[in-house]
Motif scaffolding. Structure first.
Motif, PDB file in Angstrom:
ATOM      1  N   ARG A  79      62.290 -12.198 -73.679  1.00 34.22           N
ATOM      2  CA  ARG A  79      63.074 -11.962 -72.518  1.00 34.22           C
ATOM      3  C   ARG A  79      63.889 -13.273 -72.263  1.00 34.22           C
ATOM      4  O   ARG A  79      63.391 -14.375 -72.322  1.00 34.22           O
ATOM      5  N   LYS A  80      65.204 -13.100 -71.735  1.00 37.82           N
ATOM      6  CA  LYS A  80      65.900 -14.343 -71.358  1.00 37.82           C
ATOM      7  C   LYS A  80      65.963 -14.305 -69.842  1.00 37.82           C
ATOM      8  O   LYS A  80      65.994 -13.302 -69.348  1.00 37.82           O
ATOM      9  N   TRP A  81      65.773 -15.496 -69.196  1.00 44.97           N
ATOM     10  CA  TRP A  81      65.856 -15.592 -67.590  1.00 44.97           C
ATOM     11  C   TRP A  81      67.054 -16.528 -67.268  1.00 44.97           C
ATOM     12  O   TRP A  81      67.480 -17.452 -68.027  1.00 44.97           O
ATOM     13  N   LEU A  82      67.706 -16.130 -66.402  1.00 48.43           N
ATOM     14  CA  LEU A  82      68.885 -16.934 -65.792  1.00 48.43           C
ATOM     15  C   LEU A  82      68.622 -17.494 -64.472  1.00 48.43           C
ATOM     16  O   LEU A  82      68.101 -16.787 -63.472  1.00 48.43           O
ATOM     17  N   ASP A  83      68.864 -18.611 -64.270  1.00 49.39           N
ATOM     18  CA  ASP A  83      68.839 -19.427 -63.172  1.00 49.39           C
ATOM     19  C   ASP A  83      70.296 -19.401 -62.571  1.00 49.39           C
ATOM     20  O   ASP A  83      70.984 -20.540 -63.051  1.00 49.39           O
ATOM     21  N   LYS A  84      70.485 -18.639 -61.625  1.00 47.99           N
ATOM     22  CA  LYS A  84      71.763 -18.629 -61.061  1.00 47.99           C
ATOM     23  C   LYS A  84      72.250 -19.827 -60.293  1.00 47.99           C
ATOM     24  O   LYS A  84      73.564 -20.411 -60.437  1.00 47.99           O
ATOM     25  N   GLU A  85      71.549 -20.727 -59.901  1.00 49.58           N
ATOM     26  CA  GLU A  85      71.762 -22.146 -59.303  1.00 49.58           C
ATOM     27  C   GLU A  85      72.231 -23.011 -60.117  1.00 49.58           C
ATOM     28  O   GLU A  85      73.186 -23.493 -59.981  1.00 49.58           O
ATOM     29  N   SER A  86      71.538 -23.183 -61.504  1.00 46.63           N
ATOM     30  CA  SER A  86      71.872 -24.162 -62.179  1.00 46.63           C
ATOM     31  C   SER A  86      72.627 -23.481 -63.433  1.00 46.63           C
ATOM     32  O   SER A  86      73.161 -24.499 -64.204  1.00 46.63           O
ATOM     33  N   GLY A  87      72.655 -22.202 -63.804  1.00 46.01           N
ATOM     34  CA  GLY A  87      73.376 -21.597 -64.609  1.00 46.01           C
ATOM     35  C   GLY A  87      72.535 -21.512 -66.019  1.00 46.01           C
ATOM     36  O   GLY A  87      72.935 -21.492 -67.202  1.00 46.01           O
ATOM     37  N   GLU A  88      71.186 -22.271 -65.979  1.00 46.83           N
ATOM     38  CA  GLU A  88      70.534 -22.551 -67.267  1.00 46.83           C
ATOM     39  C   GLU A  88      69.825 -21.031 -67.649  1.00 46.83           C
ATOM     40  O   GLU A  88      69.490 -20.129 -66.613  1.00 46.83           O
ATOM     41  N   ILE A  89      69.976 -20.501 -68.865  1.00 49.60           N
ATOM     42  CA  ILE A  89      69.483 -19.656 -69.493  1.00 49.60           C
ATOM     43  C   ILE A  89      68.018 -20.134 -70.154  1.00 49.60           C
ATOM     44  O   ILE A  89      68.069 -21.065 -71.129  1.00 49.60           O
ATOM     45  N   PHE A  90      67.023 -19.702 -69.973  1.00 48.01           N
ATOM     46  CA  PHE A  90      65.681 -19.797 -70.685  1.00 48.01           C
ATOM     47  C   PHE A  90      64.637 -18.723 -70.948  1.00 48.01           C
ATOM     48  O   PHE A  90      65.067 -17.649 -70.373  1.00 48.01           O
ATOM     49  N   SER A  91      63.687 -18.846 -71.713  1.00 46.53           N
ATOM     50  CA  SER A  91      62.732 -18.138 -72.070  1.00 46.53           C
ATOM     51  C   SER A  91      61.326 -18.707 -71.628  1.00 46.53           C
ATOM     52  O   SER A  91      61.183 -19.962 -71.814  1.00 46.53           O
ATOM     53  N   TYR A  92      60.234 -17.857 -71.371  1.00 46.60           N
ATOM     54  CA  TYR A  92      58.977 -18.569 -71.218  1.00 46.60           C
ATOM     55  C   TYR A  92      58.137 -18.858 -72.455  1.00 46.60           C
ATOM     56  O   TYR A  92      58.388 -18.095 -73.361  1.00 46.60           O
ATOM     57  N   ASP A  93      57.596 -19.890 -72.530  1.00 48.56           N
ATOM     58  CA  ASP A  93      56.853 -20.509 -73.683  1.00 48.56           C
ATOM     59  C   ASP A  93      55.342 -19.882 -73.271  1.00 48.56           C
ATOM     60  O   ASP A  93      54.849 -19.868 -72.095  1.00 48.56           O
ATOM     61  N   TRP A  94      54.442 -19.374 -74.202  1.00 46.05           N
ATOM     62  CA  TRP A  94      53.321 -18.817 -73.857  1.00 46.05           C
ATOM     63  C   TRP A  94      52.396 -19.830 -74.308  1.00 46.05           C
ATOM     64  O   TRP A  94      52.340 -20.297 -75.648  1.00 46.05           O
ATOM     65  N   ASP A  95      51.373 -20.029 -73.419  1.00 42.66           N
ATOM     66  CA  ASP A  95      50.014 -21.033 -73.735  1.00 42.66           C
ATOM     67  C   ASP A  95      49.379 -19.889 -74.628  1.00 42.66           C
ATOM     68  O   ASP A  95      48.399 -19.123 -74.006  1.00 42.66           O
ATOM     69  N   LEU A  96      48.929 -20.490 -75.875  1.00 42.15           N
ATOM     70  CA  LEU A  96      48.020 -19.771 -76.640  1.00 42.15           C
ATOM     71  C   LEU A  96      46.778 -20.501 -76.958  1.00 42.15           C
ATOM     72  O   LEU A  96      46.036 -19.984 -77.738  1.00 42.15           O
ATOM     73  N   SER A  97      46.281 -21.539 -76.328  1.00 44.87           N
ATOM     74  CA  SER A  97      44.977 -21.917 -76.507  1.00 44.87           C
ATOM     75  C   SER A  97      43.795 -21.240 -76.303  1.00 44.87           C
ATOM     76  O   SER A  97      43.028 -21.343 -77.193  1.00 44.87           O
ATOM     77  N   GLU A  98      43.910 -19.980 -75.559  1.00 43.96           N
ATOM     78  CA  GLU A  98      43.014 -19.299 -75.467  1.00 43.96           C
ATOM     79  C   GLU A  98      42.788 -18.330 -76.656  1.00 43.96           C
ATOM     80  O   GLU A  98      41.620 -17.267 -76.704  1.00 43.96           O
ATOM     81  N   TYR A  99      43.788 -18.297 -77.498  1.00 43.46           N
ATOM     82  CA  TYR A  99      43.552 -17.223 -78.654  1.00 43.46           C
ATOM     83  C   TYR A  99      43.222 -18.262 -80.029  1.00 43.46           C
ATOM     84  O   TYR A  99      43.458 -17.838 -81.076  1.00 43.46           O
ATOM     85  N   ASP A 100      42.841 -19.379 -79.691  1.00 43.78           N
ATOM     86  CA  ASP A 100      42.256 -20.370 -81.022  1.00 43.78           C
ATOM     87  C   ASP A 100      41.316 -19.337 -81.554  1.00 43.78           C
ATOM     88  O   ASP A 100      40.492 -18.967 -80.926  1.00 43.78           O
ATOM     89  N   GLY A 101      41.363 -19.487 -82.978  1.00 43.67           N
ATOM     90  CA  GLY A 101      40.339 -18.565 -83.717  1.00 43.67           C
ATOM     91  C   GLY A 101      40.657 -17.069 -83.824  1.00 43.67           C
ATOM     92  O   GLY A 101      39.760 -16.583 -84.539  1.00 43.67           O
ATOM     93  N   THR A 102      41.781 -16.648 -83.479  1.00 43.61           N
ATOM     94  CA  THR A 102      42.049 -15.473 -83.526  1.00 43.61           C
ATOM     95  C   THR A 102      43.096 -15.290 -84.875  1.00 43.61           C
ATOM     96  O   THR A 102      43.416 -16.226 -85.468  1.00 43.61           O
ATOM     97  N   ARG A 103      43.395 -14.013 -85.005  1.00 44.42           N
ATOM     98  CA  ARG A 103      44.160 -13.779 -86.209  1.00 44.42           C
ATOM     99  C   ARG A 103      45.927 -14.243 -86.224  1.00 44.42           C
ATOM    100  O   ARG A 103      46.427 -13.756 -86.940  1.00 44.42           O
ATOM    101  N   LEU A 104      46.008 -14.898 -85.097  1.00 42.15           N
ATOM    102  CA  LEU A 104      47.750 -15.119 -84.713  1.00 42.15           C
ATOM    103  C   LEU A 104      47.988 -15.991 -85.982  1.00 42.15           C
ATOM    104  O   LEU A 104      47.299 -17.225 -86.066  1.00 42.15           O
ATOM    105  N   ASN A 105      48.906 -15.911 -86.693  1.00 41.86           N
ATOM    106  CA  ASN A 105      49.248 -16.860 -87.727  1.00 41.86           C
ATOM    107  C   ASN A 105      50.349 -17.743 -87.211  1.00 41.86           C
ATOM    108  O   ASN A 105      50.713 -17.704 -85.979  1.00 41.86           O
TER     109      ASN A 105
END
Length: 116
Positions: A79-105
């Protein structure tokens, strides 16, 4: 058994927790699963009325482990998010440290960590 439990058994929890399955196709040779990021803001953005949902980025196709002898492709979009004040469009980054050792490639981890 709930459908959510079945999905958790075959897909990483980070997907089930943060993405909705929006489509599924099965052919003789493959499974294709489309996932869209849920419309959930991070805690620090929930109280900021200038942060609004602003559509989605493009789908990224990521090959996952085969299921029942068929190639499995995850078509995931953030998903994209818009900050109406700054006009910045961004997406969230996901912290995947808790998934170390899983099947995420590496390709999938890179996608979830990238900003648009």
């Amino acid at each position: 058994m709930k459908a959510d439990d079945l999905l958790r058994a075959i897909l990483p929890d980070v997907l089930i927790d943060n993405f909705d399955v929006v489509n599924f196709e099965k052919t003789d040779s493959r499974f294709d699963i489309w996932l869209d990021e849920k419309k959930v803001q991070l805690r620090e953005d929930k109280c900021n009325p200038s942060i609004i949902s602003h559509g989605f980025g493009d789908y990224h196709a990521i090959q996952d482990f085969p299921i029942r002898g068929r190639a499995t492709w995850l078509h995931v979009r953030k998903r994209k998010w818009l900050d109406k004040e700054s006009g910045e469009i961004f997406s969230y980054d996901w912290d995947l440290s808790e998934y170390d050792g899983t099947r995420l490639n590496a390709e999938f981890v890179s996608f979830l960590k990238e900003g648009d």
